[in-house]
Scaffold this motif. Structure first.
Motif, PDB file in Angstrom:
ATOM      1  N   VAL A  98       0.863  -1.184   0.000  1.00 46.53           N
ATOM      2  CA  VAL A  98       0.000   0.000   0.000  1.00 46.53           C
ATOM      3  C   VAL A  98       0.894   1.226   0.000  1.00 46.53           C
ATOM      4  CG1 VAL A  98      -1.762   1.274   1.291  1.00 46.53           C
ATOM      5  CG2 VAL A  98      -1.859  -1.228   1.164  1.00 46.53           C
ATOM      6  N   TYR A  99       0.533   2.217  -0.831  1.00 47.94           N
ATOM      7  CA  TYR A  99       1.335   3.418  -1.010  1.00 47.94           C
ATOM      8  C   TYR A  99       0.503   4.662  -0.705  1.00 47.94           C
ATOM      9  CZ  TYR A  99       4.554   0.300  -3.474  1.00 47.94           C
ATOM     10  OH  TYR A  99       5.425  -0.720  -3.790  1.00 47.94           O
ATOM     11  N   PRO A 100       1.157   5.805  -0.436  1.00 45.93           N
ATOM     12  CA  PRO A 100       0.414   7.047  -0.245  1.00 45.93           C
ATOM     13  C   PRO A 100      -0.520   7.322  -1.426  1.00 45.93           C
ATOM     14  CG  PRO A 100       2.694   7.353   0.401  1.00 45.93           C
ATOM     15  CD  PRO A 100       2.607   5.985  -0.220  1.00 45.93           C
ATOM     16  N   GLY A 101      -1.741   7.709  -1.098  1.00 48.95           N
ATOM     17  CA  GLY A 101      -2.763   7.941  -2.106  1.00 48.95           C
ATOM     18  C   GLY A 101      -3.732   6.789  -2.258  1.00 48.95           C
ATOM     19  N   ASP A 102      -3.369   5.611  -1.755  1.00 52.11           N
ATOM     20  CA  ASP A 102      -4.287   4.468  -1.810  1.00 52.11           C
ATOM     21  C   ASP A 102      -5.420   4.653  -0.805  1.00 52.11           C
ATOM     22  OD1 ASP A 102      -2.939   3.163  -3.812  1.00 52.11           O
ATOM     23  OD2 ASP A 102      -1.905   1.752  -2.495  1.00 52.11           O
ATOM     24  N   THR A 103      -6.595   4.150  -1.167  1.00 57.00           N
ATOM     25  CA  THR A 103      -7.767   4.178  -0.296  1.00 57.00           C
ATOM     26  C   THR A 103      -8.125   2.754   0.092  1.00 57.00           C
ATOM     27  OG1 THR A 103      -8.633   6.188  -1.320  1.00 57.00           O
ATOM     28  CG2 THR A 103     -10.208   4.819  -0.132  1.00 57.00           C
ATOM     29  N   LEU A 104      -8.251   2.507   1.389  1.00 57.73           N
ATOM     30  CA  LEU A 104      -8.529   1.160   1.888  1.00 57.73           C
ATOM     31  C   LEU A 104      -9.943   1.060   2.440  1.00 57.73           C
ATOM     32  CD1 LEU A 104      -5.202   0.245   3.738  1.00 57.73           C
ATOM     33  CD2 LEU A 104      -5.815  -0.022   1.323  1.00 57.73           C
ATOM     34  N   ALA A 105     -10.589  -0.053   2.149  1.00 58.88           N
ATOM     35  CA  ALA A 105     -11.909  -0.367   2.684  1.00 58.88           C
ATOM     36  C   ALA A 105     -11.890  -1.816   3.143  1.00 58.88           C
ATOM     37  CB  ALA A 105     -12.985  -0.158   1.623  1.00 58.88           C
ATOM     38  N   SER A 106     -12.795  -2.161   4.048  1.00 58.82           N
ATOM     39  CA  SER A 106     -12.786  -3.490   4.670  1.00 58.82           C
ATOM     40  C   SER A 106     -14.157  -4.138   4.619  1.00 58.82           C
ATOM     41  CB  SER A 106     -12.359  -3.388   6.151  1.00 58.82           C
ATOM     42  OG  SER A 106     -11.122  -2.747   6.285  1.00 58.82           O
ATOM     43  N   GLU A 107     -14.152  -5.462   4.539  1.00 56.29           N
ATOM     44  CA  GLU A 107     -15.372  -6.242   4.728  1.00 56.29           C
ATOM     45  C   GLU A 107     -15.010  -7.529   5.450  1.00 56.29           C
ATOM     46  OE1 GLU A 107     -17.121  -7.056   0.919  1.00 56.29           O
ATOM     47  OE2 GLU A 107     -15.889  -8.848   0.605  1.00 56.29           O
TER      48      GLU A 107
END
Length: 343
Positions: A98-107
């Motif tokens: 994961v790098y700066p600017g990435d958006t993370l979501a979870s399920e």
């Protein structure tokens, strides 16, 4: 109609249901700076774009545990807001940097349920997946949590306890695309020790210690948007103490392990983990490691090393269990993980 969310209780979970967690999180260099301010982390790959490029990555990825905490934090309002304790982890795989600017979501998928004999709580097993803005999985893991019942009289579900792999086979580890340690600079990394210098069964005392402060552990937990009440509300526990988020202990111990394992650059697998005893402000966290296994990978110059990381509150190094096989009272964390290291 009530607008607030009291969180889920044990009787609210259904086997097989998928829970999509709210509030995706875009990460920036600010999260990296705060992570390094909170923990004495100095692993070169997550610290330097220039160093990462010599390893054929586009830049410095986030520390793998920063990714873990972000994905984990999304799950708290739905999984562990009313938890008594977070009990363990298994089958964790870091699938993509994961790098700066990435958006993370979870399920999360509910894969197991078992009511405790007291009838006042039960254990919930979930498999959580974190994805980036392109829908690509970056992390998956199983954890199990003891959760209160709102109604002790609510009927117990049929008990289902998932069968989980005790250890990830090396072939299941995801090596970042393009990773190449053949030009690895040991001087800049901070230590000369490479994969071949470590022997299975070897133990390493990481020497250093950090005393946990009340304000810092709450700041860290807020950073991951972890809303569990036990970490913030001093009235929530009978003893009036704020329980320190177990992930804070994991990151502290991992950062301390730099002294002796500076070249264990990336975590790629989480085999097992237990928060053996609670940690509170004022405790001084120390750490030691044991080499459990080693494996080759198909990436140039890259080996995998399996490590046991133990955090203590100042207990004797290399002491883990008592004569009955129970964790000693000074042991805070017992974590079994795979990392990547130059050969």
């Amino acid at each position: 109609m009530a607008k607030t969310n009291p969180g889920r209780f044990f009787e609210d979970y259904r086997l097989g249901e998928t829970i999509t967690h709210a509030v995706p999180r875009t990460l920036s260099g600010g999260e990296r700076a705060l992570y390094h301010a909170l923990y004495p982390d100095r692993h070169a790959l997550a610290s330097s774009d220039a160093f990462a490029r010599t390893c054929s990555l586009p830049g410095a990825p986030f520390n793998d545990l920063l990714t873990f905490h972000t994905v984990f934090g999304k799950t708290v309002p739905d999984i562990s807001l009313n938890a008594v304790a977070n009990l363990g982890y298994a089958e964790g795989r870091f699938l993509k940097p994961v790098y700066p600017g990435d958006t993370l979501a979870s399920e999360s998928e509910v894969i197991g349920l078992r009511q405790n004999s007291s009838g006042k709580s039960g254990v919930v097993w979930v498999r959580t997946t974190g994805r980036n803005q392109n829908g690509e999985p970056v992390l998956e893991y199983v954890r199990w949590v003891m959760v209160r019942k709102a109604d002790p009289g609510a009927p117990a579900p049929e008990p289902v306890v998932p069968v989980l792999a005790p250890v990830l086979e090396p072939g299941r580890l995801a090596i970042p695309c393009g990773l190449d340690f053949s030009r690895y600079d040991f001087t800049l990394a901070g230590e000369p020790h490479r994969w071949g210098d470590y022997a299975i069964g070897e133990t390493i005392d990481h020497v250093d210690g950090v005393t946990v402060e009340e304000a810092e552990h709450m700041m860290a937990t807020r950073l991951w948007q972890n809303t569990a009440k036990v970490h913030f509300d001093a009235t929530f526990r009978p003893d009036g103490k704020r329980l320190i988020y177990g992930g804070h202990v994991i990151s502290m111990a991992r950062a301390l392990s730099f002294n002796g394992l500076a070249n264990a650059q990336m975590i790629v697998g989480l085999n097992a983990g237990a928060h053996a005893n609670p940690c509170f402000a004022g405790d001084t966290v120390r750490a030691w490691s044991e080499v459990l296994d080693k494996a080759e990978t198909g990436a140039p110059g890259v080996g995998a090393i399996r490590l046991r990381l133990v955090a203590t509150r100042g207990g004797e190094p290399f002491a883990l269990l008592d004569s009955d096989g129970k964790y000693l009272p000074d042991v805070l964390l017992d974590l079994d993980y795979w990392a990547l290291m130059p050969v």
